[in-house]
Design a protein around this motif. Structure first.
Motif, PDB file in Angstrom:
ATOM      1  N   ASN A 178       0.911  -1.143  -0.279  1.00  0.00           N
ATOM      2  CA  ASN A 178      -0.161   0.040   0.040  1.00  0.00           C
ATOM      3  C   ASN A 178       0.974   1.198  -0.124  1.00  0.00           C
ATOM      4  O   ASN A 178       2.052   1.253  -0.069  1.00  0.00           O
ATOM      5  N   GLU A 179       0.248   2.192  -0.132  1.00  0.00           N
ATOM      6  CA  GLU A 179       1.053   3.699  -0.173  1.00  0.00           C
ATOM      7  C   GLU A 179       2.080   3.769   0.836  1.00  0.00           C
ATOM      8  O   GLU A 179       3.238   3.911   0.540  1.00  0.00           O
ATOM      9  N   GLY A 180       1.846   3.582   1.970  1.00  0.00           N
ATOM     10  CA  GLY A 180       2.817   3.876   3.319  1.00  0.00           C
ATOM     11  C   GLY A 180       3.772   2.805   3.356  1.00  0.00           C
ATOM     12  O   GLY A 180       4.876   3.162   3.528  1.00  0.00           O
ATOM     13  N   SER A 181       3.341   1.582   2.784  1.00  0.00           N
ATOM     14  CA  SER A 181       4.484   0.498   2.845  1.00  0.00           C
ATOM     15  C   SER A 181       5.549   0.932   1.763  1.00  0.00           C
ATOM     16  O   SER A 181       6.727   0.554   1.835  1.00  0.00           O
ATOM     17  N   VAL A 182       4.908   1.021   0.389  1.00  0.00           N
ATOM     18  CA  VAL A 182       5.790   1.144  -0.585  1.00  0.00           C
ATOM     19  C   VAL A 182       6.770   2.462  -0.441  1.00  0.00           C
ATOM     20  O   VAL A 182       7.951   2.328  -0.789  1.00  0.00           O
ATOM     21  N   LEU A 183       6.318   3.457   0.210  1.00  0.00           N
ATOM     22  CA  LEU A 183       7.225   4.498   0.570  1.00  0.00           C
ATOM     23  C   LEU A 183       8.213   3.983   1.626  1.00  0.00           C
ATOM     24  O   LEU A 183       9.589   4.684   1.237  1.00  0.00           O
ATOM     25  N   GLY A 184       7.940   3.570   2.498  1.00  0.00           N
ATOM     26  CA  GLY A 184       9.025   2.836   3.421  1.00  0.00           C
ATOM     27  C   GLY A 184       9.889   1.925   2.645  1.00  0.00           C
ATOM     28  O   GLY A 184      11.276   2.204   2.880  1.00  0.00           O
ATOM     29  N   VAL A 185       9.528   1.157   1.887  1.00  0.00           N
ATOM     30  CA  VAL A 185      10.373  -0.022   1.016  1.00  0.00           C
ATOM     31  C   VAL A 185      11.288   1.282   0.271  1.00  0.00           C
ATOM     32  O   VAL A 185      12.514   0.884   0.194  1.00  0.00           O
ATOM     33  N   ALA A 186      11.044   2.131  -0.461  1.00  0.00           N
ATOM     34  CA  ALA A 186      11.832   3.041  -1.357  1.00  0.00           C
ATOM     35  C   ALA A 186      12.842   3.607  -0.414  1.00  0.00           C
ATOM     36  O   ALA A 186      13.987   3.824  -0.800  1.00  0.00           O
ATOM     37  N   ASN A 187      12.124   4.279   0.540  1.00  0.00           N
ATOM     38  CA  ASN A 187      13.489   4.820   1.795  1.00  0.00           C
ATOM     39  C   ASN A 187      14.517   4.039   2.280  1.00  0.00           C
ATOM     40  O   ASN A 187      15.573   4.379   2.082  1.00  0.00           O
ATOM     41  N   GLY A 188      14.009   2.634   2.558  1.00  0.00           N
ATOM     42  CA  GLY A 188      14.986   1.776   2.990  1.00  0.00           C
ATOM     43  C   GLY A 188      15.927   1.266   1.872  1.00  0.00           C
ATOM     44  O   GLY A 188      17.209   1.097   1.793  1.00  0.00           O
ATOM     45  N   LYS A 189      15.296   1.075   0.575  1.00  0.00           N
ATOM     46  CA  LYS A 189      16.318   0.879  -0.565  1.00  0.00           C
ATOM     47  C   LYS A 189      17.456   2.106  -0.779  1.00  0.00           C
ATOM     48  O   LYS A 189      18.678   1.686  -0.886  1.00  0.00           O
ATOM     49  N   GLN A 190      16.954   3.504  -0.607  1.00  0.00           N
ATOM     50  CA  GLN A 190      17.838   4.467  -0.804  1.00  0.00           C
ATOM     51  C   GLN A 190      18.956   4.511   0.161  1.00  0.00           C
ATOM     52  O   GLN A 190      19.965   4.936   0.190  1.00  0.00           O
ATOM     53  N   GLU A 191      18.303   4.305   1.580  1.00  0.00           N
ATOM     54  CA  GLU A 191      19.391   4.529   2.809  1.00  0.00           C
ATOM     55  C   GLU A 191      20.497   3.280   2.563  1.00  0.00           C
ATOM     56  O   GLU A 191      21.451   3.540   2.916  1.00  0.00           O
ATOM     57  N   LEU A 192      20.090   2.290   2.342  1.00  0.00           N
ATOM     58  CA  LEU A 192      21.002   1.152   2.078  1.00  0.00           C
ATOM     59  C   LEU A 192      21.907   1.182   0.537  1.00  0.00           C
ATOM     60  O   LEU A 192      22.612   0.381   0.473  1.00  0.00           O
ATOM     61  N   GLY A 193      21.294   2.064  -0.204  1.00  0.00           N
ATOM     62  CA  GLY A 193      22.056   1.995  -1.690  1.00  0.00           C
ATOM     63  C   GLY A 193      21.771   0.562  -2.362  1.00  0.00           C
ATOM     64  O   GLY A 193      22.605   0.406  -3.248  1.00  0.00           O
ATOM     65  N   SER A 194      20.661   0.215  -2.313  1.00  0.00           N
ATOM     66  CA  SER A 194      20.365  -1.311  -2.855  1.00  0.00           C
ATOM     67  C   SER A 194      19.929  -0.769  -4.216  1.00  0.00           C
ATOM     68  O   SER A 194      19.343   0.027  -4.599  1.00  0.00           O
ATOM     69  N   ASN A 195      20.042  -2.008  -4.911  1.00  0.00           N
ATOM     70  CA  ASN A 195      19.510  -1.758  -6.536  1.00  0.00           C
ATOM     71  C   ASN A 195      18.068  -2.798  -6.637  1.00  0.00           C
ATOM     72  O   ASN A 195      17.814  -2.976  -7.832  1.00  0.00           O
ATOM     73  N   VAL A 196      17.553  -3.248  -5.469  1.00  0.00           N
ATOM     74  CA  VAL A 196      16.313  -4.143  -5.351  1.00  0.00           C
ATOM     75  C   VAL A 196      15.052  -3.285  -6.256  1.00  0.00           C
ATOM     76  O   VAL A 196      15.024  -2.189  -6.209  1.00  0.00           O
ATOM     77  N   VAL A 197      14.526  -4.040  -7.030  1.00  0.00           N
ATOM     78  CA  VAL A 197      13.361  -3.653  -7.746  1.00  0.00           C
ATOM     79  C   VAL A 197      12.190  -3.624  -6.896  1.00  0.00           C
ATOM     80  O   VAL A 197      11.813  -4.597  -6.032  1.00  0.00           O
ATOM     81  N   ILE A 198      11.478  -2.426  -6.857  1.00  0.00           N
ATOM     82  CA  ILE A 198      10.297  -2.200  -5.967  1.00  0.00           C
ATOM     83  C   ILE A 198       9.024  -2.061  -6.889  1.00  0.00           C
ATOM     84  O   ILE A 198       9.065  -1.240  -8.067  1.00  0.00           O
TER      85      ILE A 198
END
Length: 314
Positions: free
Chosen positions: A221-241
């Motif tokens: 959902n909206e809040g979940s995916v925004l958190g996923v995006a934050n986590g990806k950016q904070e760790l410098g991940s290339n994971v597909v969201i």
């Protein structure tokens, strides 16, 4: 080629209006809508649709919800308060698919029609549910994910809850589609962040640190995916969201490539058709068991397509 579901009657407000406009007899109708929250732009879009229906159909509409989507008790208090004023009809989006049953039974006993919206309940009391086919929508998200990661690898899910019908259906829709169609993809983790962006960020970082070879995450959902995006950016991940819903922040993250794309619902249509269904029920009309309000997958290549743009929101 990925398929897109056709939205059912909700892109154009004109398509939703009943012939002849509001009837004088409807002027006294008081329709109380209790949503799952106010913290996301999704709910503001649902409210906008409900308010527009109230104007178009000549009825009074109230719309409220708890501060966050984890406050089941607060939502029950709001539902009880709405019942106490004896509205003409109630629209209800359940945070917990079972907790509200006693209160909804009170509504039924009082002759107050109940319309479920967005997230249904484990009960036959609601006369209909205006909702997205969340199982099919999440399955489409799984198809997109599989295509983007090359049909193999590890993926995870960060969802809002495991008590609401939307939470249950989106997790099951995604994970079951992966199991059925993609034997070389494994769902290694399903975590719940209450739809809270900060909590979902921490969950995402934990998942990524525990699974350095993770290829994809579905934010349900909206809040979940925004958190996923934050986590990806904070760790410098290339994971597909792959995300769910819309909102200015999520759209910007899709434009920048942090999020690959998302499923959009039709929140304005959900709100509009909930009020419309309540009016129909009060007029004694028969309603379908489900009012399917439709969905699309969108990414930066089709966000300006008129059919997509019509159901995105900021």
């Amino acid at each position: 080629m990925l398929t897109r579901r056709t939205l059912l009657g909700a892109i154009s407000a004109l398509a939703l209006l009943t012939a002849g406009g509001a009837a004088t007899a409807q002027d006294a109708y008081d329709i109380a809508l209790i949503s799952k929250g106010f913290q996301h732009q999704f709910w503001q879009a649902v409210k906008a649709g409900a308010d527009q229906a109230g104007k178009d159909l000549g009825v009074t509409v109230t719309f409220e919800g708890p501060e966050t989507e984890s406050q089941v008790d607060r939502q029950m208090d709001m539902l009880a308060a709405a019942l106490s004023r004896k509205p003409s009809a109630i629209g209800f989006a359940a945070l917990d698919s079972q907790a509200a049953t006693p209160l909804l039974q009170q509504a039924k006993d009082a002759g107050i029609p109940v319309i479920a919206f967005d997230s249904g309940v484990d009960s036959d009391i609601p006369l209909t549910t205006a909702t997205t086919d969340n199982v099919a929508a999440a399955a489409l998200a799984a198809d997109v994910m599989a295509e983007l990661i090359g049909g193999e690898g590890k993926v995870a899910i960060v969802a809002h809850d495991q008590t609401s019908r939307t939470g249950i259906d989106r997790v099951e829709g995604f994970s079951n589609r992966i199991k059925e169609a993609y034997p070389n993809i494994e769902v290694v983790s399903v975590q719940y962040g209450g739809g809270d962006q900060l909590q979902s960020t921490e969950i995402t970082k934990s998942i990524l640190l525990a699974n350095p070879d993770l290829k994809g995450i579905f934010g349900a959902n909206e809040g979940s995916v925004l958190g996923v995006a934050n986590g990806k950016q904070e760790l410098g991940s290339n994971v597909v969201i792959i995300g769910y819903d819309s909102g200015a922040a999520q759209k910007a993250l899709i434009e920048s490539g942090v999020i690959a794309g998302a499923i959009t619902q039709n929140p304005v249509g959900i709100g509009y058709q909930t009020v419309q269904a309540a009016v129909s029920a009060l007029k004694g009309e028969t309603l379908p068991a489900i009012i399917d309000t439709g969905f699309y997958y969108y990414d930066k290549t089709n966000m300006t397509d008129p059919k997509i743009a019509a159901v995105l929101y900021d």
